[in-house]
Design a protein around this motif. Structure first.
Motif, PDB file in Angstrom:
ATOM      1  N   ASP A 265       0.825  -1.208   0.000  1.00 36.23           N
ATOM      2  CA  ASP A 265       0.000   0.000   0.000  1.00 36.23           C
ATOM      3  C   ASP A 265       0.860   1.259   0.000  1.00 36.23           C
ATOM      4  OD1 ASP A 265      -2.756  -1.084   2.136  1.00 36.23           O
ATOM      5  OD2 ASP A 265      -2.211  -1.514   0.042  1.00 36.23           O
ATOM      6  N   LEU A 266       1.888   1.228   0.831  1.00 36.60           N
ATOM      7  CA  LEU A 266       2.791   2.374   0.928  1.00 36.60           C
ATOM      8  C   LEU A 266       3.495   2.603  -0.399  1.00 36.60           C
ATOM      9  CD1 LEU A 266       4.358   4.552   2.483  1.00 36.60           C
ATOM     10  CD2 LEU A 266       5.929   2.760   3.228  1.00 36.60           C
ATOM     11  N   VAL A 267       4.018   1.518  -0.976  1.00 37.62           N
ATOM     12  CA  VAL A 267       4.724   1.642  -2.243  1.00 37.62           C
ATOM     13  C   VAL A 267       3.793   2.189  -3.312  1.00 37.62           C
ATOM     14  CG1 VAL A 267       5.901   0.358  -4.074  1.00 37.62           C
ATOM     15  CG2 VAL A 267       6.401  -0.148  -1.682  1.00 37.62           C
ATOM     16  N   ALA A 269       1.156   4.086  -2.890  1.00 40.01           N
ATOM     17  CA  ALA A 269       0.886   5.501  -2.623  1.00 40.01           C
ATOM     18  C   ALA A 269       2.070   6.363  -3.030  1.00 40.01           C
ATOM     19  CB  ALA A 269       0.577   5.699  -1.138  1.00 40.01           C
ATOM     20  N   LEU A 270       3.283   5.863  -2.725  1.00 42.46           N
ATOM     21  CA  LEU A 270       4.479   6.619  -3.093  1.00 42.46           C
ATOM     22  C   LEU A 270       4.609   6.697  -4.605  1.00 42.46           C
ATOM     23  CD1 LEU A 270       7.084   5.295  -0.494  1.00 42.46           C
ATOM     24  CD2 LEU A 270       6.185   7.615  -0.637  1.00 42.46           C
ATOM     25  N   GLU A 271       4.315   5.589  -5.256  1.00 39.82           N
ATOM     26  CA  GLU A 271       4.452   5.571  -6.711  1.00 39.82           C
ATOM     27  C   GLU A 271       3.482   6.534  -7.376  1.00 39.82           C
ATOM     28  OE1 GLU A 271       6.773   1.574  -7.886  1.00 39.82           O
ATOM     29  OE2 GLU A 271       4.581   1.489  -7.990  1.00 39.82           O
ATOM     30  N   SER A 273       2.219   9.234  -6.011  1.00 41.58           N
ATOM     31  CA  SER A 273       2.694  10.589  -5.739  1.00 41.58           C
ATOM     32  C   SER A 273       3.889  10.935  -6.616  1.00 41.58           C
ATOM     33  CB  SER A 273       3.086  10.731  -4.278  1.00 41.58           C
ATOM     34  OG  SER A 273       1.991  10.415  -3.457  1.00 41.58           O
TER      35      SER A 273
ATOM     36  N   LEU B 156       7.374  15.240  -3.258  1.00 42.43           N
ATOM     37  CA  LEU B 156       6.786  13.920  -3.042  1.00 42.43           C
ATOM     38  C   LEU B 156       5.961  13.907  -1.749  1.00 42.43           C
ATOM     39  CD1 LEU B 156       6.667  10.894  -3.888  1.00 42.43           C
ATOM     40  CD2 LEU B 156       8.709  10.539  -2.506  1.00 42.43           C
ATOM     41  N   GLN B 159       2.706  15.782  -1.924  1.00 38.78           N
ATOM     42  CA  GLN B 159       1.651  14.969  -2.528  1.00 38.78           C
ATOM     43  C   GLN B 159       0.967  14.093  -1.471  1.00 38.78           C
ATOM     44  OE1 GLN B 159       0.342  14.921  -5.517  1.00 38.78           O
ATOM     45  NE2 GLN B 159       1.744  16.387  -6.464  1.00 38.78           N
ATOM     46  N   ILE B 200      12.188   4.185  -3.854  1.00 36.31           N
ATOM     47  CA  ILE B 200      11.404   4.720  -4.982  1.00 36.31           C
ATOM     48  C   ILE B 200      12.158   5.880  -5.630  1.00 36.31           C
ATOM     49  CG2 ILE B 200       9.932   6.469  -3.889  1.00 36.31           C
ATOM     50  CD1 ILE B 200       7.696   4.666  -5.469  1.00 36.31           C
ATOM     51  N   HIS B 300      -0.429   4.763   5.268  1.00 39.00           N
ATOM     52  CA  HIS B 300      -0.358   3.306   5.050  1.00 39.00           C
ATOM     53  C   HIS B 300       0.613   2.587   5.969  1.00 39.00           C
ATOM     54  CE1 HIS B 300      -2.892   3.910   1.593  1.00 39.00           C
ATOM     55  NE2 HIS B 300      -2.082   4.872   1.210  1.00 39.00           N
TER      56      HIS B 300
END
Lengths: 281, 301
Positions: A265-267, A269-271, A273, B156, B159, B200, B300
């Motif tokens: 979920d975090l990944v 959301a980061l992606e 954004s 980032l 956002q 990321i 999250h």
């Protein structure tokens, strides 16, 4: 796709303007002698036409990485576990450390100091190593042009020592088509003796000599390098073009860099954004 | 040896070796250091308060070997506050808490130029008050590259509706903080978050960023050190001096200043000297104030 070699105009010099430092620059600094100092940038003058291939894994087209292998221990060795050795005789080594190597390396320098001018005709072509161009930077245009013009007219070249990376190069700076070209030259010690390869001296008959002279004369032409091209390269590039049309390229699998998994979920959301950030930038 | 007894808030403190040059190439003495910390006190104290201090002492100046001191020196004055901290399940250790000017002066007098504090308070050692991103330039990269990375991170986080704050490390890099100030947060959360962000970033800006510690992989790139989000680690406190060649300070910057320095490609602009630190702080106030008060929640987790 890159243009094949024959499409390129081989004799074009870089534009001689007071350009901003170009991203393709290898080095920037000043070229100087007596009271002249010209800010310049060094750029490539040639690109070899070799077609390079990546080694892939036949199974899934993953690009392969090189690892150091120790045959005696039969294991992969990490970069941290390696040292540098000089082979003093077969299987006998002297270790040279990073620090020791650094202590004998020339100090980085921002100048190409011309120490003498020579007649370019005196330089045997065997000394030529690699060609570059020097491009003037802001404020250097006028003296750059002056130097180009004077060297052109007199067919003189400046000799200099020049530190690039860790090495000190012996270089010649000459003018070429309105620009300054820099050639790294081989040190005389690098030139191998050629006495051994010369055939034994024998008397040559005058008749043979004149016959050969005649055949050469018949074949004389102007030097026109455009007539020659690396045909194998062109055929390879044609082959690649043809295959690309026939068959879509296979995409390599993405390499997983993570050691542990991050929460999905975090990944996600980061992606999401990150995509927005990249769009807005 | 010169000694001077001073009295602060009714507490007596002996200051020694005031003329000792601790930044020899700059001519910056113990007296200068005390004066710097006295003037910056109102800004640095809120960030030191309630946190177990690690001293980095330079008794022979910045050109000689410093040493870290976690244990609060036993010869401390009776009024120095301390906390009992159990590190890695070992014996509890008495550590200093710097809550007031007199303790700050005492610490500075020990030639502890650098003041390091954990991300959690002594009373709640497992609750980080913020997530931190330590941006460390590898060989061939510089602080401007760090600034580029910091600006991307700011966007980032914005956002994700998270405010972030940046300071210079006072050495080569930048530290970016996302304040949380919620008692539910754990280091496991912050580390997981920081690592996912670092990865990321590496994926999207492979030329600029690495999330890998290995020296080789850091060349020409900015290493986002996510592993600082750990109860056993400390960060250089904002407004602390650094033990480099010059008296440079770890100092908070406005995002506009960062944008400007990237635009002008001027790495020097991002090094804040002690004198500039005092005048900027007095003029602009504490740009890092939100780091210790603003409440935010990580998504999250």
């Amino acid at each position: 796709m890159r243009k094949s070699r024959s499409d390129r105009t081989p004799s074009r010099s870089p534009s001689v303007r007071g350009d901003e430092i170009s991203p393709h620059g290898i080095w920037s600094g000043t070229i100087s002698f007596s009271l002249v100092a010209i800010p310049v940038q060094l750029v490539k003058a040639v690109e070899t036409g070799r077609v390079s291939f990546r080694m892939l894994h036949s199974e899934d087209y993953s690009p392969l990485a090189r690892k150091m292998f120790c045959p005696s221990g039969e294991k992969i060795v990490t970069p941290e576990e390696t040292i540098r050795g000089y082979e003093i005789e077969p299987d006998k080594y002297i270790e040279i450390t990073e620090e020791e190597l650094e202590s004998v390396s020339p100090e980085r320098s921002r100048t190409i100091e011309i120490v003498e001018f020579i007649d370019m005709k005196e330089v045997d072509s065997i000394y030529y190593d690699h060609p570059y161009y020097l491009v003037p930077l802001k404020g250097g245009e006028k003296s750059y042009r002056l130097l180009v013009e004077v060297m052109q007219r007199t067919n003189k070249a400046g000799l200099a020592k020049f530190v690039l990376g860790e090495r000190e190069y012996f270089v010649a700076v000459k003018s070429r088509d309105g620009a300054l070209a820099l050639f790294t030259l081989h040190y005389s010690k690098e030139i191998l003796p050629h006495e051994d390869i010369l055939p034994k001296e024998e008397k040559v008959e005058a008749e043979h000599k004149s016959r050969m002279k005649k055949s050469i004369k018949k074949m004389m032409a102007d030097f026109n390098p455009e007539k020659y091209a690396d045909e194998r390269r062109e055929k390879i590039m044609e082959l690649i073009k043809k295959k690309t049309k026939e068959k879509a390229p296979v995409e390599a699998p993405e390499v997983e860099v993570e050691e542990g998994e991050s929460p999905a979920d975090l990944v996600a959301a980061l992606e999401k954004s990150m995509r927005k950030v990249k769009k807005n930038r | 040896m010169s000694r001077k007894i001073v009295e602060i808030s009714g507490k007596r403190l002996a200051l020694s070796n005031l003329e000792k040059d601790l930044y020899p190439s700059y001519g910056f003495t113990k007296a200068h250091i005390l004066e710097y910390y006295r003037r910056i006190a109102q800004f640095i104290l809120p960030h030191l308060r309630d946190r177990a201090l690690t001293l980095k002492r330079y008794p022979e100046g910045v050109e000689k070997e410093p040493f870290f001191e976690k244990r609060c020196p036993s010869h401390r004055p009776p009024w120095v506050k301390t906390a009992e901290i159990r590190l890695d399940d070992g014996e509890p250790m008495t550590m200093c808490l710097v809550d007031d000017l007199e303790t700050l002066m005492w610490v500075a007098n020990l030639a502890s130029l650098e003041l390091h504090v954990p991300l959690a308070k002594a009373a709640s050692r497992e609750t980080p008050d913020s997530v931190v991103f330590d941006l460390d330039p590898g060989d061939g990269a510089n602080i401007i590259d760090c600034a580029r990375v910091a600006l991307i991170l700011r966007d980032l986080f914005s956002q994700l509706r998270l405010s972030s704050y940046v300071k210079t490390s006072g050495k080569k890099g930048l530290h970016l903080y996302v304040p949380l100030n919620r008692k539910e947060t754990t280091f496991e959360d912050t580390k997981t978050f920081a690592k996912a962000v670092a990865e990321i970033m590496q994926k999207n800006y492979p030329e600029l960023v690495t999330a890998r510690m290995a020296k080789k992989q850091r060349e020409t790139k900015v290493f986002i050190d996510w592993s600082q989000n750990d109860s056993a680690k400390t960060m250089i406190c904002v407004y602390s001096l650094r033990g480099g060649e010059k008296p440079v300070v770890s100092f908070p910057l406005a995002w506009e200043e960062l944008e400007e320095s990237v635009g002008q490609n001027d790495p020097e602009k991002l090094q804040v000297m002690y004198s500039e630190a005092v005048s900027k702080a007095e003029k602009n106030g504490d740009l890092f104030q939100d780091v210790i008060v603003k409440k935010q929640k990580l998504p999250h987790l």
